[in-house]
Design a protein around this motif. Structure first.
Motif, PDB file in Angstrom:
ATOM      1  N   GLN B 154       0.829  -1.211   0.000  1.00  0.00           N
ATOM      2  CA  GLN B 154       0.000   0.000   0.000  1.00  0.00           C
ATOM      3  C   GLN B 154       0.864   1.262   0.000  1.00  0.00           C
ATOM      4  OE1 GLN B 154      -2.731  -1.280   3.266  1.00  0.00           O
ATOM      5  NE2 GLN B 154      -4.256  -1.128   1.650  1.00  0.00           N
ATOM      6  N   ILE B 155       1.782   1.272  -0.950  1.00  0.00           N
ATOM      7  CA  ILE B 155       2.656   2.429  -1.153  1.00  0.00           C
ATOM      8  C   ILE B 155       2.681   2.743  -2.653  1.00  0.00           C
ATOM      9  CG2 ILE B 155       4.169   2.112   0.881  1.00  0.00           C
ATOM     10  CD1 ILE B 155       6.100   0.549  -0.893  1.00  0.00           C
ATOM     11  N   PRO B 156       3.088   3.978  -3.035  1.00  0.00           N
ATOM     12  CA  PRO B 156       3.143   4.281  -4.474  1.00  0.00           C
ATOM     13  C   PRO B 156       4.257   3.494  -5.175  1.00  0.00           C
ATOM     14  CG  PRO B 156       3.246   6.277  -3.125  1.00  0.00           C
ATOM     15  CD  PRO B 156       3.400   5.128  -2.197  1.00  0.00           C
ATOM     16  N   ILE B 157       4.114   3.331  -6.485  1.00  0.00           N
ATOM     17  CA  ILE B 157       5.119   2.575  -7.256  1.00  0.00           C
ATOM     18  C   ILE B 157       6.504   3.220  -7.142  1.00  0.00           C
ATOM     19  CG2 ILE B 157       5.814   1.982  -9.621  1.00  0.00           C
ATOM     20  CD1 ILE B 157       2.998   1.164 -10.204  1.00  0.00           C
ATOM     21  N   GLY B 158       6.533   4.565  -7.099  1.00  0.00           N
ATOM     22  CA  GLY B 158       7.808   5.282  -6.955  1.00  0.00           C
ATOM     23  C   GLY B 158       8.531   4.863  -5.676  1.00  0.00           C
ATOM     24  N   THR B 159       7.757   4.670  -4.614  1.00  0.00           N
ATOM     25  CA  THR B 159       8.361   4.253  -3.340  1.00  0.00           C
ATOM     26  C   THR B 159       8.865   2.815  -3.425  1.00  0.00           C
ATOM     27  OG1 THR B 159       6.712   5.663  -2.295  1.00  0.00           O
ATOM     28  CG2 THR B 159       7.946   4.225  -0.834  1.00  0.00           C
ATOM     29  N   VAL B 160       8.125   1.984  -4.170  1.00  0.00           N
ATOM     30  CA  VAL B 160       8.587   0.596  -4.377  1.00  0.00           C
ATOM     31  C   VAL B 160       9.953   0.629  -5.053  1.00  0.00           C
ATOM     32  CG1 VAL B 160       8.143  -1.557  -5.662  1.00  0.00           C
ATOM     33  CG2 VAL B 160       6.251  -0.358  -4.561  1.00  0.00           C
ATOM     34  N   MET B 161      10.061   1.472  -6.094  1.00  0.00           N
ATOM     35  CA  MET B 161      11.320   1.543  -6.849  1.00  0.00           C
ATOM     36  C   MET B 161      12.463   2.027  -5.976  1.00  0.00           C
ATOM     37  SD  MET B 161       9.715   3.073 -10.334  1.00  0.00           S
ATOM     38  CE  MET B 161      10.955   2.803 -11.563  1.00  0.00           C
ATOM     39  N   SER B 162      12.175   3.051  -5.150  1.00  0.00           N
ATOM     40  CA  SER B 162      13.273   3.576  -4.332  1.00  0.00           C
ATOM     41  C   SER B 162      13.648   2.588  -3.227  1.00  0.00           C
ATOM     42  CB  SER B 162      12.938   4.958  -3.778  1.00  0.00           C
ATOM     43  OG  SER B 162      11.795   4.882  -2.984  1.00  0.00           O
ATOM     44  N   ARG B 163      12.642   1.852  -2.699  1.00  0.00           N
ATOM     45  CA  ARG B 163      12.972   0.850  -1.673  1.00  0.00           C
ATOM     46  C   ARG B 163      13.807  -0.286  -2.257  1.00  0.00           C
ATOM     47  NH1 ARG B 163       7.747  -0.195   2.227  1.00  0.00           N
ATOM     48  NH2 ARG B 163       7.562   1.927   3.000  1.00  0.00           N
ATOM     49  N   LEU B 164      13.440  -0.706  -3.477  1.00  0.00           N
ATOM     50  CA  LEU B 164      14.205  -1.788  -4.120  1.00  0.00           C
ATOM     51  C   LEU B 164      15.631  -1.326  -4.406  1.00  0.00           C
ATOM     52  CD1 LEU B 164      11.670  -3.334  -6.666  1.00  0.00           C
ATOM     53  CD2 LEU B 164      12.636  -4.419  -4.637  1.00  0.00           C
ATOM     54  N   ASN B 165      15.741  -0.100  -4.890  1.00  0.00           N
ATOM     55  CA  ASN B 165      17.054   0.436  -5.210  1.00  0.00           C
ATOM     56  C   ASN B 165      17.920   0.497  -3.956  1.00  0.00           C
ATOM     57  OD1 ASN B 165      19.119   1.817  -6.638  1.00  0.00           O
ATOM     58  ND2 ASN B 165      18.317   3.771  -5.902  1.00  0.00           N
ATOM     59  N   TYR B 166      17.316   0.992  -2.863  1.00  0.00           N
ATOM     60  CA  TYR B 166      18.059   1.108  -1.605  1.00  0.00           C
ATOM     61  C   TYR B 166      18.500  -0.277  -1.119  1.00  0.00           C
ATOM     62  CZ  TYR B 166      18.981   1.725   3.341  1.00  0.00           C
ATOM     63  OH  TYR B 166      19.569   1.692   4.573  1.00  0.00           O
ATOM     64  N   ALA B 167      17.538  -1.221  -1.117  1.00  0.00           N
ATOM     65  CA  ALA B 167      17.832  -2.571  -0.605  1.00  0.00           C
ATOM     66  C   ALA B 167      18.947  -3.211  -1.420  1.00  0.00           C
ATOM     67  CB  ALA B 167      16.566  -3.420  -0.678  1.00  0.00           C
ATOM     68  N   ARG B 168      18.864  -3.070  -2.743  1.00  0.00           N
ATOM     69  CA  ARG B 168      19.866  -3.727  -3.593  1.00  0.00           C
ATOM     70  C   ARG B 168      21.243  -3.098  -3.425  1.00  0.00           C
ATOM     71  NH1 ARG B 168      15.684  -4.220  -8.616  1.00  0.00           N
ATOM     72  NH2 ARG B 168      15.234  -6.419  -8.408  1.00  0.00           N
ATOM     73  N   LYS B 169      21.244  -1.770  -3.289  1.00  0.00           N
ATOM     74  CA  LYS B 169      22.532  -1.086  -3.116  1.00  0.00           C
ATOM     75  C   LYS B 169      23.197  -1.537  -1.825  1.00  0.00           C
ATOM     76  CE  LYS B 169      22.522   3.246  -5.608  1.00  0.00           C
ATOM     77  NZ  LYS B 169      22.259   4.675  -5.539  1.00  0.00           N
ATOM     78  N   VAL B 170      22.393  -1.583  -0.748  1.00  0.00           N
ATOM     79  CA  VAL B 170      22.940  -1.977   0.546  1.00  0.00           C
ATOM     80  C   VAL B 170      23.476  -3.414   0.467  1.00  0.00           C
ATOM     81  CG1 VAL B 170      22.346  -2.483   2.968  1.00  0.00           C
ATOM     82  CG2 VAL B 170      21.512  -0.413   1.891  1.00  0.00           C
ATOM     83  N   LEU B 171      22.681  -4.293  -0.148  1.00  0.00           N
ATOM     84  CA  LEU B 171      23.126  -5.698  -0.267  1.00  0.00           C
ATOM     85  C   LEU B 171      24.416  -5.786  -1.074  1.00  0.00           C
ATOM     86  CD1 LEU B 171      20.031  -8.003  -0.877  1.00  0.00           C
ATOM     87  CD2 LEU B 171      21.314  -7.611   1.196  1.00  0.00           C
TER      88      LEU B 171
END
Lengths: 207, 176
Positions: B154-171
């Protein structure tokens, strides 16, 4: 095209880019080794993550899971506070009952006046209406804004009433009461239906 | 509505009216997805199963009030993510982060997966903020689209993209 940013590149990797942007990124990848390398890294990370995805066998067998779950399922589904789902229809019924009671009283009074058991209410109601219409609060606000005087308004309302017979006056007052009650009940129904369709728990998304 | 969706709608209706057999079929159909998602967030099979049990009890209790505004899968994923995040909050009060995915009851298949690399990846996953971890698990384990992830979380698609980007960068940084 300049280098796509990380978000764009990941969206491309995830198959989430469409149309022109996708074509631009694809064209850029055809001529930029560093972006191809970045894309490969995201692909590698995805592969690693999917490799550690637990297999079906990592969890207890299906039958065991169900047996445990079946033992936990309540026989009676818990509901929200028992009165809540019934409260709006209950209130609606209560308002209906109240309106019906008031209407019955009004009709009884009307019948008793007709039979001459009680004196007519129309003269008293006309006097009350005249007083209410001549209220200084109305004089200072609505009438002054509309450019009216209270005596004009009182005359305009009471003169036609006084011109008709007493029985007609009673009928007019009765109809006014029925109309007011009908409007009130309609408002209650509208509010209830709005609540049921837009704000009630069952109308909200689950989750 | 295709045949599969119609069959599922019938199962939902039957389960909602108290048919346990219909509910067991729904459990069979979705158990894997629920457990995998829970596992990705809580990090142990034992806790994932506890979360899974909790999820299906919630589903059973709320099925009569379920309105098919999205898919059943989205609703289940949403309940799973919320239940797993709740479990995680309790867990973080009790267990240090280094113990992530170190339960003693693991099965041989699991042990086989626990190579050094795998362990590092799981620990890195466990160190991600819950929101980013949920998005990444839904994408990589469950292969949901950005739109589906947005619907579940229940978040906007833009937030999904930024969360994925953040998670992948950290990993990527942690695994370098």
């Amino acid at each position: 095209m300049r280098h796509p940013d990380e978000v764009q590149l990941q969206a491309y990797h995830d198959g989430e880019l469409e149309g022109e942007v996708r074509e631009q990124v694809q064209a850029h990848l055809g001529q930029c080794a560093s972006c191809v390398e970045r894309l490969r890294e995201w692909g590698e990370l995805s592969a690693v993550l999917r490799r550690i995805r637990p297999a079906e066998g990592a969890f207890s067998p299906e039958g065991e899971f169900w047996a445990r779950l079946a033992g936990r399922l309540p026989k009676m589904r818990p509901s929200t506070w028992p009165l809540v789902p019934y409260l709006p229809p209950f209130l609606l019924g209560l308002f209906g009952l109240l309106a019906e009671g008031l209407l019955s009283i009004a009709f009884l009074v009307y019948a008793l006046i007709g039979m001459g058991v009680i004196p007519p209410l129309a003269p008293a109601l006309t006097t009350w209406l005249s007083k209410a219409l001549a209220d200084p609060l109305l004089e200072d606000s609505l009438y002054s804004w509309l450019g009216w005087s209270s005596s004009e308004v009182v005359r305009a309302v009471t003169q036609p009433l006084e011109a008709v017979s007493l029985a007609t006056q009673e009928t007019i007052f009765m109809l006014a009461i029925v109309f007011a009650l009908g409007t009130f009940l309609s408002l209650v129904v509208i509010v209830y239906l709005s609540w049921a369709m837009c704000w009630s728990e069952s109308a909200r998304p689950n989750g | 509505m295709d045949q599969e969706a119609m069959a599922e709608a019938q199962l939902i209706e039957a389960a909602a009216s108290g048919n346990v057999g219909a509910f067991s079929q729904l459990v069979r159909q979705y158990r894997g997805r629920v457990l995998r998602t829970a596992f990705g967030i809580v990090g142990s099979t034992e806790e994932a199963e506890d979360v899974g049990q909790e999820v299906f009890v919630k589903v059973w209790n709320n099925l009569p009030r379920y309105r098919a505004q999205g898919t059943l899968a989205s609703w289940l994923y949403r309940i799973t993510v919320n239940a797993a995040l709740d479990a995680l909050r309790h867990k973080q009060d009790e267990v240090p982060l280094d113990d992530w995915q170190s339960d003693s009851s693991e099965l041989p298949e699991e042990a086989a997966l626990r190579s050094d690399r795998g362990k590092r990846v799981r620990q890195a996953l466990g160190s991600l903020p819950p929101g980013a971890r949920s998005a990444l698990i839904l994408r990589e384990y469950e292969q949901l689209s950005y739109k589906e992830i947005a619907e579940v979380l229940q978040i906007p698609i833009g937030t999904v993209m930024s969360r994925l980007n953040y998670a992948r960068k950290v990993l990527k940084e942690r695994l370098a």
